[in-house]
Design a protein around this motif. Structure first.
Motif, PDB file in Angstrom:
ATOM      1  N   VAL A  40       0.864  -1.182   0.000  1.00 59.97           N
ATOM      2  CA  VAL A  40       0.000   0.000   0.000  1.00 59.97           C
ATOM      3  C   VAL A  40       0.897   1.227   0.000  1.00 59.97           C
ATOM      4  O   VAL A  40       1.716   1.414   0.911  1.00 59.97           O
ATOM      5  CB  VAL A  40      -0.938   0.019   1.228  1.00 59.97           C
ATOM      6  N   ALA A  41       0.777   2.057  -1.029  1.00 61.72           N
ATOM      7  CA  ALA A  41       1.583   3.278  -1.123  1.00 61.72           C
ATOM      8  C   ALA A  41       1.006   4.359  -0.224  1.00 61.72           C
ATOM      9  O   ALA A  41       1.715   4.996   0.545  1.00 61.72           O
ATOM     10  CB  ALA A  41       1.657   3.762  -2.570  1.00 61.72           C
ATOM     11  N   ILE A  80      -4.044   3.512  -2.779  1.00 65.29           N
ATOM     12  CA  ILE A  80      -3.150   3.557  -3.933  1.00 65.29           C
ATOM     13  C   ILE A  80      -2.056   2.548  -3.641  1.00 65.29           C
ATOM     14  O   ILE A  80      -1.439   2.588  -2.565  1.00 65.29           O
ATOM     15  CB  ILE A  80      -2.568   4.968  -4.129  1.00 65.29           C
ATOM     16  N   ILE A  81      -1.842   1.622  -4.569  1.00 64.45           N
ATOM     17  CA  ILE A  81      -0.867   0.554  -4.333  1.00 64.45           C
ATOM     18  C   ILE A  81       0.435   0.850  -5.066  1.00 64.45           C
ATOM     19  O   ILE A  81       0.488   1.664  -5.975  1.00 64.45           O
ATOM     20  CB  ILE A  81      -1.420  -0.819  -4.756  1.00 64.45           C
ATOM     21  N   LEU A  82       1.472   0.142  -4.657  1.00 60.58           N
ATOM     22  CA  LEU A  82       2.770   0.252  -5.313  1.00 60.58           C
ATOM     23  C   LEU A  82       2.766  -0.547  -6.606  1.00 60.58           C
ATOM     24  O   LEU A  82       2.170  -1.630  -6.673  1.00 60.58           O
ATOM     25  CB  LEU A  82       3.880  -0.264  -4.394  1.00 60.58           C
ATOM     26  N   TYR A  83       3.450  -0.032  -7.616  1.00 60.28           N
ATOM     27  CA  TYR A  83       3.564  -0.736  -8.889  1.00 60.28           C
ATOM     28  C   TYR A  83       4.327  -2.046  -8.675  1.00 60.28           C
ATOM     29  O   TYR A  83       5.330  -2.082  -7.978  1.00 60.28           O
ATOM     30  CB  TYR A  83       4.300   0.127  -9.909  1.00 60.28           C
ATOM     31  N   GLY A  84       3.832  -3.120  -9.269  1.00 57.73           N
ATOM     32  CA  GLY A  84       4.512  -4.408  -9.237  1.00 57.73           C
ATOM     33  C   GLY A  84       3.998  -5.390  -8.198  1.00 57.73           C
ATOM     34  O   GLY A  84       4.402  -6.548  -8.208  1.00 57.73           O
ATOM     35  N   VAL A  85       3.132  -4.956  -7.293  1.00 56.62           N
ATOM     36  CA  VAL A  85       2.609  -5.880  -6.290  1.00 56.62           C
ATOM     37  C   VAL A  85       1.389  -6.605  -6.847  1.00 56.62           C
ATOM     38  O   VAL A  85       0.762  -6.161  -7.805  1.00 56.62           O
ATOM     39  CB  VAL A  85       2.233  -5.162  -4.975  1.00 56.62           C
ATOM     40  N   SER A  86       1.041  -7.729  -6.245  1.00 58.38           N
ATOM     41  CA  SER A  86      -0.141  -8.479  -6.641  1.00 58.38           C
ATOM     42  C   SER A  86      -1.375  -7.809  -6.032  1.00 58.38           C
ATOM     43  O   SER A  86      -1.535  -7.788  -4.808  1.00 58.38           O
ATOM     44  CB  SER A  86      -0.039  -9.919  -6.155  1.00 58.38           C
ATOM     45  N   VAL A  87      -2.228  -7.266  -6.874  1.00 58.53           N
ATOM     46  CA  VAL A  87      -3.416  -6.552  -6.397  1.00 58.53           C
ATOM     47  C   VAL A  87      -4.320  -7.457  -5.547  1.00 58.53           C
ATOM     48  O   VAL A  87      -4.721  -7.064  -4.442  1.00 58.53           O
ATOM     49  CB  VAL A  87      -4.192  -5.915  -7.574  1.00 58.53           C
ATOM     50  N   PRO A  88      -4.657  -8.686  -5.998  1.00 61.23           N
ATOM     51  CA  PRO A  88      -5.519  -9.531  -5.159  1.00 61.23           C
ATOM     52  C   PRO A  88      -4.903  -9.865  -3.799  1.00 61.23           C
ATOM     53  O   PRO A  88      -5.602  -9.881  -2.794  1.00 61.23           O
ATOM     54  CB  PRO A  88      -5.706 -10.799  -5.989  1.00 61.23           C
ATOM     55  N   GLU A  89      -3.595 -10.097  -3.778  1.00 57.50           N
ATOM     56  CA  GLU A  89      -2.938 -10.427  -2.503  1.00 57.50           C
ATOM     57  C   GLU A  89      -2.936  -9.238  -1.554  1.00 57.50           C
ATOM     58  O   GLU A  89      -3.218  -9.393  -0.364  1.00 57.50           O
ATOM     59  CB  GLU A  89      -1.501 -10.893  -2.750  1.00 57.50           C
ATOM     60  N   HIS A 121       1.113   3.633  -7.663  1.00 61.75           N
ATOM     61  CA  HIS A 121       2.230   4.528  -7.388  1.00 61.75           C
ATOM     62  C   HIS A 121       3.509   3.860  -7.869  1.00 61.75           C
ATOM     63  O   HIS A 121       3.774   2.705  -7.539  1.00 61.75           O
ATOM     64  CB  HIS A 121       2.309   4.790  -5.878  1.00 61.75           C
ATOM     65  N   PHE A 122       4.286   4.579  -8.647  1.00 57.04           N
ATOM     66  CA  PHE A 122       5.550   4.012  -9.110  1.00 57.04           C
ATOM     67  C   PHE A 122       6.621   5.089  -9.128  1.00 57.04           C
ATOM     68  O   PHE A 122       6.333   6.279  -9.152  1.00 57.04           O
ATOM     69  CB  PHE A 122       5.402   3.367 -10.480  1.00 57.04           C
ATOM     70  N   GLU A 123       7.867   4.631  -9.096  1.00 55.84           N
ATOM     71  CA  GLU A 123       8.982   5.552  -9.123  1.00 55.84           C
ATOM     72  C   GLU A 123       9.441   5.716 -10.561  1.00 55.84           C
ATOM     73  O   GLU A 123       9.686   4.739 -11.264  1.00 55.84           O
ATOM     74  CB  GLU A 123      10.125   5.019  -8.261  1.00 55.84           C
ATOM     75  N   ALA A 124       9.544   6.940 -11.007  1.00 51.78           N
ATOM     76  CA  ALA A 124       9.958   7.219 -12.364  1.00 51.78           C
ATOM     77  C   ALA A 124      11.458   6.959 -12.524  1.00 51.78           C
ATOM     78  O   ALA A 124      12.193   6.844 -11.551  1.00 51.78           O
ATOM     79  CB  ALA A 124       9.632   8.659 -12.738  1.00 51.78           C
ATOM     80  N   VAL A 125      11.919   6.899 -13.755  1.00 50.40           N
ATOM     81  CA  VAL A 125      13.319   6.604 -14.065  1.00 50.40           C
ATOM     82  C   VAL A 125      14.276   7.613 -13.447  1.00 50.40           C
ATOM     83  O   VAL A 125      15.329   7.272 -12.961  1.00 50.40           O
ATOM     84  CB  VAL A 125      13.513   6.532 -15.607  1.00 50.40           C
ATOM     85  N   ASP A 126      13.894   8.883 -13.421  1.00 55.57           N
ATOM     86  CA  ASP A 126      14.792   9.922 -12.908  1.00 55.57           C
ATOM     87  C   ASP A 126      14.714  10.094 -11.389  1.00 55.57           C
ATOM     88  O   ASP A 126      15.235  11.041 -10.839  1.00 55.57           O
ATOM     89  CB  ASP A 126      14.534  11.248 -13.603  1.00 55.57           C
ATOM     90  N   GLY A 127      14.050   9.157 -10.712  1.00 48.18           N
ATOM     91  CA  GLY A 127      13.979   9.177  -9.245  1.00 48.18           C
ATOM     92  C   GLY A 127      12.788   9.915  -8.696  1.00 48.18           C
ATOM     93  O   GLY A 127      12.531   9.858  -7.496  1.00 48.18           O
ATOM     94  N   GLU A 129       8.864  10.471  -7.949  1.00 45.91           N
ATOM     95  CA  GLU A 129       7.748   9.546  -7.749  1.00 45.91           C
ATOM     96  C   GLU A 129       6.510  10.073  -8.442  1.00 45.91           C
ATOM     97  O   GLU A 129       6.282  11.270  -8.496  1.00 45.91           O
ATOM     98  CB  GLU A 129       7.494   9.357  -6.255  1.00 45.91           C
ATOM     99  N   GLU A 130       5.733   9.145  -8.986  1.00 49.90           N
ATOM    100  CA  GLU A 130       4.493   9.514  -9.667  1.00 49.90           C
ATOM    101  C   GLU A 130       3.375   8.585  -9.217  1.00 49.90           C
ATOM    102  O   GLU A 130       3.608   7.454  -8.855  1.00 49.90           O
ATOM    103  CB  GLU A 130       4.645   9.369 -11.188  1.00 49.90           C
ATOM    104  N   THR A 131       2.146   9.097  -9.272  1.00 55.31           N
ATOM    105  CA  THR A 131       0.957   8.296  -8.995  1.00 55.31           C
ATOM    106  C   THR A 131       0.009   8.468 -10.168  1.00 55.31           C
ATOM    107  O   THR A 131      -0.242   9.572 -10.610  1.00 55.31           O
ATOM    108  CB  THR A 131       0.275   8.766  -7.698  1.00 55.31           C
ATOM    109  N   LYS A 132      -0.487   7.351 -10.656  1.00 53.42           N
ATOM    110  CA  LYS A 132      -1.457   7.372 -11.773  1.00 53.42           C
ATOM    111  C   LYS A 132      -2.710   6.667 -11.345  1.00 53.42           C
ATOM    112  O   LYS A 132      -2.712   5.741 -10.621  1.00 53.42           O
ATOM    113  CB  LYS A 132      -0.871   6.692 -13.002  1.00 53.42           C
TER     114      LYS A 132
END
Length: 132
Positions: A40-41, A80-89, A121-127, A129-132
């Motif tokens: 959870v972000a 808002i969840i972190l990018y890459g985690v399992s949403v159902p879990e 929520h994910f971290e962009a390439v240049d460091g 942070e962004e939320t979509k």
């Protein structure tokens, strides 16, 4: 019963009186329990909660709505969840954590816990942070 009423924890009459829990207390407990789950972000609040946080006030009930009705208590959580985690879990862990926290702290039985994933929520390439 509507959400403006206090919830009677026990109907038992004792010499000490009644114990009542306001819906706001349930919101805070559920909000903290949900935010503790890995993946959870952040919790999703409304505009007023965002303004209050910018002024330095911590709103632990942000992103949680409690509905008290004749069938029981319904908790709606928006996260808002972190990018890459399992949403159902993550959603299942949120439900379990809220249920355990409310049962431990209040002895309240819930009708349902609805988890709403409202962003990623994910971290962009240049460091940055962004939320979509």
């Amino acid at each position: 019963m509507n959400e403006n009423h206090l919830l009677d924890l026990e109907e038992q009459k004792t010499d000490l009186g009644r114990v009542e829990i306001s819906p706001e207390v349930i919101e805070v407990i559920a909000g903290i329990a949900a935010s503790e789950v890995e993946g959870v972000a952040t919790m999703r609040g409304n505009f007023a909660a965002g303004v209050a946080e910018k002024l330095g006030y911590k709103n632990h009930g942000k992103g949680v709505k409690v509905d008290l009705n004749d069938e029981g208590i319904i908790v709606d959580v928006s996260v808002i969840i972190l990018y890459g985690v399992s949403v159902p879990e993550v959603a299942k862990k949120i439900q379990q954590n809220i249920k355990q926290a409310l049962q431990t702290m209040t002895a309240i039985e819930l009708q349902s816990i609805n988890v709403h994933i409202v962003g990623v929520h994910f971290e962009a390439v240049d460091g940055e942070e962004e939320t979509k």
